[in-house]
Design a protein around this motif. Structure first.
Motif, PDB file in Angstrom:
ATOM      1  N   THR A   1       0.840  -1.189   0.000  1.00 53.58           N
ATOM      2  CA  THR A   1       0.000   0.000   0.000  1.00 53.58           C
ATOM      3  C   THR A   1       0.882   1.249   0.000  1.00 53.58           C
ATOM      4  N   PRO A   2       0.553   2.244  -0.797  1.00 53.93           N
ATOM      5  CA  PRO A   2       1.389   3.449  -0.852  1.00 53.93           C
ATOM      6  C   PRO A   2       1.285   4.262   0.430  1.00 53.93           C
ATOM      7  N   ASP A   3       2.435   4.755   0.888  1.00 56.74           N
ATOM      8  CA  ASP A   3       2.498   5.688   2.016  1.00 56.74           C
ATOM      9  C   ASP A   3       1.979   5.123   3.322  1.00 56.74           C
ATOM     10  N   SER A   4       1.973   3.818   3.481  1.00 54.53           N
ATOM     11  CA  SER A   4       1.440   3.229   4.710  1.00 54.53           C
ATOM     12  C   SER A   4       2.494   2.358   5.371  1.00 54.53           C
ATOM     13  N   SER A   5       2.445   2.314   6.689  1.00 51.01           N
ATOM     14  CA  SER A   5       3.434   1.522   7.402  1.00 51.01           C
ATOM     15  C   SER A   5       2.850   0.276   8.040  1.00 51.01           C
ATOM     16  N   GLU A   6       1.542   0.222   8.262  1.00 51.03           N
ATOM     17  CA  GLU A   6       0.932  -0.929   8.914  1.00 51.03           C
ATOM     18  C   GLU A   6      -0.398  -1.271   8.264  1.00 51.03           C
ATOM     19  N   VAL A   7      -0.618  -2.542   8.013  1.00 55.49           N
ATOM     20  CA  VAL A   7      -1.938  -3.009   7.578  1.00 55.49           C
ATOM     21  C   VAL A   7      -2.661  -3.484   8.837  1.00 55.49           C
ATOM     22  N   SER A   8      -3.542  -2.645   9.356  1.00 58.51           N
ATOM     23  CA  SER A   8      -4.128  -2.867  10.672  1.00 58.51           C
ATOM     24  C   SER A   8      -5.261  -3.885  10.670  1.00 58.51           C
ATOM     25  N   PHE A   9      -6.008  -3.963   9.539  1.00 59.86           N
ATOM     26  CA  PHE A   9      -7.199  -4.812   9.538  1.00 59.86           C
ATOM     27  C   PHE A   9      -7.527  -5.226   8.117  1.00 59.86           C
ATOM     28  N   LEU A  10      -8.016  -6.457   7.965  1.00 59.80           N
ATOM     29  CA  LEU A  10      -8.422  -6.991   6.671  1.00 59.80           C
ATOM     30  C   LEU A  10      -9.863  -7.467   6.778  1.00 59.80           C
TER      31      LEU A  10
ATOM     32  N   ASP B   1     -17.873  -9.929  -2.738  1.00 59.11           N
ATOM     33  CA  ASP B   1     -16.911 -10.829  -3.365  1.00 59.11           C
ATOM     34  C   ASP B   1     -15.961 -11.330  -2.284  1.00 59.11           C
ATOM     35  N   PRO B   2     -16.218 -12.506  -1.686  1.00 61.63           N
ATOM     36  CA  PRO B   2     -15.407 -12.994  -0.569  1.00 61.63           C
ATOM     37  C   PRO B   2     -13.921 -13.149  -0.898  1.00 61.63           C
ATOM     38  N   ALA B   3     -13.587 -13.227  -2.191  1.00 61.38           N
ATOM     39  CA  ALA B   3     -12.179 -13.353  -2.558  1.00 61.38           C
ATOM     40  C   ALA B   3     -11.471 -12.001  -2.576  1.00 61.38           C
ATOM     41  N   ALA B   4     -12.237 -10.904  -2.559  1.00 60.62           N
ATOM     42  CA  ALA B   4     -11.661  -9.555  -2.519  1.00 60.62           C
ATOM     43  C   ALA B   4     -11.624  -9.065  -1.079  1.00 60.62           C
ATOM     44  N   THR B   5     -10.814  -8.050  -0.823  1.00 61.30           N
ATOM     45  CA  THR B   5     -10.553  -7.631   0.552  1.00 61.30           C
ATOM     46  C   THR B   5     -10.508  -6.110   0.667  1.00 61.30           C
ATOM     47  N   TYR B   6     -11.124  -5.600   1.718  1.00 55.10           N
ATOM     48  CA  TYR B   6     -10.898  -4.218   2.115  1.00 55.10           C
ATOM     49  C   TYR B   6      -9.700  -4.184   3.058  1.00 55.10           C
ATOM     50  N   VAL B   7      -8.743  -3.322   2.750  1.00 52.89           N
ATOM     51  CA  VAL B   7      -7.480  -3.243   3.479  1.00 52.89           C
ATOM     52  C   VAL B   7      -7.447  -1.920   4.238  1.00 52.89           C
ATOM     53  N   PHE B   8      -7.371  -1.991   5.564  1.00 51.08           N
ATOM     54  CA  PHE B   8      -7.324  -0.810   6.416  1.00 51.08           C
ATOM     55  C   PHE B   8      -5.880  -0.609   6.879  1.00 51.08           C
ATOM     56  N   SER B   9      -5.333   0.558   6.614  1.00 52.50           N
ATOM     57  CA  SER B   9      -3.943   0.824   6.964  1.00 52.50           C
ATOM     58  C   SER B   9      -3.842   1.975   7.960  1.00 52.50           C
TER      59      SER B   9
END
Length: 330
Positions: free
Chosen positions: A256-265, A271-279
């Motif tokens: 992810t650009p400009d992010s240091s931690e992926v806090s939550f998925l 679409d269960p195969a796709a993911t929201y990525v919280f950074s």
């Protein structure tokens, strides 16, 4: 079930209830510093994981703001960081520091499923077959050694340090950090030591603890299971996302650009195969599709030929990685 949203805040931990289209209200104030996780059971009870007292509160469906809350479980660890339910409806909890994974079968009755050590349990999830998956997070310990006077003429300082000292780098979701003071700049060299930075592990139904996946210098902050049987793991360095089946079968899939931690998925409901990525740092939300991108851009450091040059074939060498590559030695 009524469509309310419940939000835990830190520090000075509060639980807010936000009705659909309504105004937030303070639903629960335990007097604890941190609200780390919230989970509802099948009966509508809300479990609240807190720190720095290391407690889990259980709020019944008819709980009203100001009611006395039940302390469902308390540990000698200062933080209870994550909650989940197993296939039998038992509450699972990850605590730290000196991390432990609990299975809580009733009020004040718990079994330690795993004692992996390290600072904290960063995530926990149960599979239908009884297997419990969890991730541990440890700060990497870096030993700093000051160069001798005979080396100073050929060394360049990269920062301030104190001779024969140790410092910790990286960040922890519990918000603690260690700092080193310095009086004068000196040429230094660093080397990683101590336990593995982070591990993704499982406890099978018979109680055996196994490591599923880990990489040196990579901390696992979040994970989720994918429909194809593999795992998506979010790291603490440059917002990197990995997929892994086991220790030998894994890929670096995105950063992810400009992010240091992926806090939550979070799985995409459509679409269960796709993911929201919280950074975090900065706070952003991304959508990771289920299929690889049609095209991409490879970016590398500039190379100065120092003379007129005609560029020919570009060849990318992935194995072995360059010594300066972030995954070198992994």
């Amino acid at each position: 079930a009524k469509g309310n949203l419940y939000v835990g805040t830190s520090p000075n931990g509060y639980v807010y209830r936000i009705p659909p289209g309504g105004v937030p209200e303070i639903y629960f104030h335990p007097g604890d510093t941190y609200i780390w996780d919230l989970k509802f059971d099948a009966k509508g009870n809300l479990y609240v994981a807190t720190g720095a007292k290391g407690r889990i509160y259980r709020l019944p469906p008819d709980y009203k703001p100001g009611d006395t809350a039940e302390v469902y479980f308390e540990t000698d660890r200062t933080q209870i960081l994550c909650l989940a339910f197993d296939a039998d409806g038992n509450l699972l909890a990850g605590a730290g520091p000196k991390s432990l994974v609990y299975r809580i079968t009733a009020k004040d009755k718990a079994l330690v499923l795993a004692s992996p050590g390290g600072e904290e349990i960063s995530g926990i999830q149960a599979a239908p077959d009884g297997t419990v998956y969890f991730s541990t997070f440890n700060k990497p310990t870096t030993t700093i050694t000051t160069a001798s006077s005979s080396d100073k003429s050929s060394s360049s300082s990269s920062g301030n340090s104190t001779a024969s000292s140790s410092s910790s780098s990286g960040s922890s979701s519990s918000g603690s950090s260690d700092d080193s003071d310095s009086s004068s700049p000196s040429p230094v060299s660093t080397s990683a030591s101590g336990p593995r930075y982070s591990q993704f592990q499982r406890v099978n139904a018979s109680g055996v603890v196994e490591t599923v996946w880990s990489l040196p210098r990579v901390g696992v902050y979040s994970f989720r299971s994918l429909p194809n049987g593999s795992w998506l793991l979010g790291s603490d360095q440059h917002g990197r996302l990995f997929t892994a089946t086991d220790a030998q079968d894994w890929d670096l899939v995105q950063e992810t650009p400009d992010s240091s931690e992926v806090s939550f998925l979070l799985a995409d409901p459509k679409d269960p195969a796709a993911t929201y990525v919280f950074s975090s740092n900065p706070a952003q939300i991304f959508h990771l599709g289920a299929k690889p991108a049609d095209k991409g851009v490879y970016v590398c450091s500039p190379f100065d030929a120092a003379q007129p040059a005609r560029w020919g074939t570009l060849r990318a060498l992935a194995v072995p990685p360059m010594p300066t590559h972030p995954l070198a030695g992994a």
